[in-house]
Design an enzyme around this catalytic site. Structure first.
Site, PDB file in Angstrom:
ATOM      1  N   SER A  61       0.788  -1.232   0.000  1.00  0.00           N
ATOM      2  CA  SER A  61       0.000   0.000   0.000  1.00  0.00           C
ATOM      3  C   SER A  61       0.821   1.284   0.000  1.00  0.00           C
ATOM      4  O   SER A  61       0.422   2.270  -0.611  1.00  0.00           O
ATOM      5  CB  SER A  61      -0.957   0.009   1.196  1.00  0.00           C
ATOM      6  OG  SER A  61      -0.259  -0.174   2.410  1.00  0.00           O
ATOM      7  N   ASP A 277      -3.066   6.513  11.069  1.00  0.00           N
ATOM      8  CA  ASP A 277      -3.114   5.073  11.332  1.00  0.00           C
ATOM      9  C   ASP A 277      -1.764   4.497  11.746  1.00  0.00           C
ATOM     10  O   ASP A 277      -1.657   3.321  12.084  1.00  0.00           O
ATOM     11  CB  ASP A 277      -3.669   4.309  10.123  1.00  0.00           C
ATOM     12  CG  ASP A 277      -2.797   4.453   8.874  1.00  0.00           C
ATOM     13  OD1 ASP A 277      -1.668   5.003   8.952  1.00  0.00           O
ATOM     14  OD2 ASP A 277      -3.233   4.004   7.802  1.00  0.00           O
ATOM     15  N   HIS A 280       0.646   4.026   7.302  1.00  0.00           N
ATOM     16  CA  HIS A 280       0.883   4.575   5.971  1.00  0.00           C
ATOM     17  C   HIS A 280       1.583   5.927   6.041  1.00  0.00           C
ATOM     18  O   HIS A 280       1.339   6.718   6.959  1.00  0.00           O
ATOM     19  CB  HIS A 280      -0.445   4.717   5.219  1.00  0.00           C
ATOM     20  CG  HIS A 280      -1.106   3.407   4.960  1.00  0.00           C
ATOM     21  ND1 HIS A 280      -2.243   3.002   5.628  1.00  0.00           N
ATOM     22  CD2 HIS A 280      -0.779   2.392   4.130  1.00  0.00           C
ATOM     23  CE1 HIS A 280      -2.592   1.797   5.206  1.00  0.00           C
ATOM     24  NE2 HIS A 280      -1.716   1.405   4.299  1.00  0.00           N
TER      25      HIS A 280
END
Length: 314
Positions: A61, A277, A280
């Site tokens: 990601s 979070d 990321h």
């Protein structure tokens, strides 16, 4: 290779990866907009048939990009006519974020490191007459704007969020899709593969066995990519983890630092700001990482003699 059944969440991750692979692997036409809706797709770039310096974007990601878009976008994220992206349907279109929107389809993609990376490479080429010389000779197709000697970059998105490194092993759908897209990129107008940009490993921090096996799997991946893409000197720039999903981030980071293969270099993201979070990279971090990756690539190229550079791009 089948992983042990005891791994938590593995089925969910594998299913998500398999879904994204439908787009990575030359899917049937029905998976894409029909000709009647082609106006909703980005138009094919007028530079599509020009030789390009290509970069394969792979991993999970943080490579696909989860940075939140800002308004207005920072300049390194704006489109540039000589900066192209290989879409999921293998057309060359003008690159604009999110680069992985039609690749990493099970999540909402945002800003990643590839656009600022590419802008920095283009900027360097415009101030150095030697940079474009490592590309194959321009094609005979007329060049829009008459800039036949100007560098054209081609980004090849392949990253899928939540994937573990075993999912990128030879024979697995993600690996085969990435190789197929890289080959299509080289064939689509000609060009040279400059490097693989690899940012992955957060998902391998969940279990200690995965973390400890990371280094060997990464070395195998590099060897397989070089063999299957016919480029024994292919440069691989891996990003050192800035975060992890589990408790074994340090083990994976140690493995990344311990890779002992020629033309594999590490750009460390540790210390770059994270999103809320804590997994990321933030938009600011992705912008900085893109610059760091570009600097690493440019320094690597500047250290090579002309014969080595020619060999890399063959």
């Amino acid at each position: 290779m089948k992983p042990p059944a005891r791994r938590p969440l593995l089925g969910v991750l594998a299913a998500a990866a398999a879904l994204s692979c439908l787009l990575l692997l030359a899917p049937p036409p029905r998976l894409f907009p029909s000709s009647s809706s082609s106006s909703t797709r980005a138009p094919t770039s007028p530079y599509a048939h020009r030789p390009k310096l290509l970069f394969l974007l792979a991993g999970q990601s943080n490579m696909a990009g989860r940075g939140a878009p800002t308004s207005p976008l920072p300049a390194p994220y704006l489109p540039h006519p000589r900066l192209l992206r290989l879409a999921a349907d293998r057309r060359w279109v003008t690159a604009s974020p999110p680069l992985h929107a039609d690749i990493d389809t099970h999540k909402t993609c945002g800003l990643g490191p590839a656009m600022p990376f590419a802008h920095r490479i283009l900027l360097s080429s415009s101030s150095s007459s030697s940079s474009p010389s490592s590309l194959p000779a321009p094609s005979t197709v007329s060049d829009p704007g008459g800039e036949e000697d100007r560098l054209v970059l081609g980004l090849v998105p392949c990253a899928v969020g939540g994937t573990r490194i075993w999912m990128w092993a030879r024979g697995q759908p993600l690996y085969e899709a990435a190789v197929a897209r890289a080959r299509a990129a080289v064939a689509g107008g000609g060009g040279a593969l400059g490097a693989v940009l690899w940012f992955q490993g957060e998902s391998d921090t969940i279990e200690v066995d995965d973390a400890r096996a990371y280094g060997g799997k990464m070395e195998r991946l590099v060897a397989d990519l070089r063999e299957d893409l016919g480029s024994p000197n292919l440069l691989v720039i891996q990003v050192g983890l800035a975060s992890g999903e589990g408790n074994y981030t340090d083990i994976v980071r140690d493995a990344q630092r311990s890779i002992n293969l020629p033309n594999v270099i590490l750009v460390d993201a540790m210390g770059l700001p994270l999103s809320d979070d804590q997994l990321h990279l933030s938009t600011e971090a992705q912008l900085r990482l893109g610059e760091m990756l570009a600097q690493a690539y440019l320094e690597f190229e500047s250290s090579r003699d002309p014969k080595a550079i020619e060999s890399l791009h063959q």
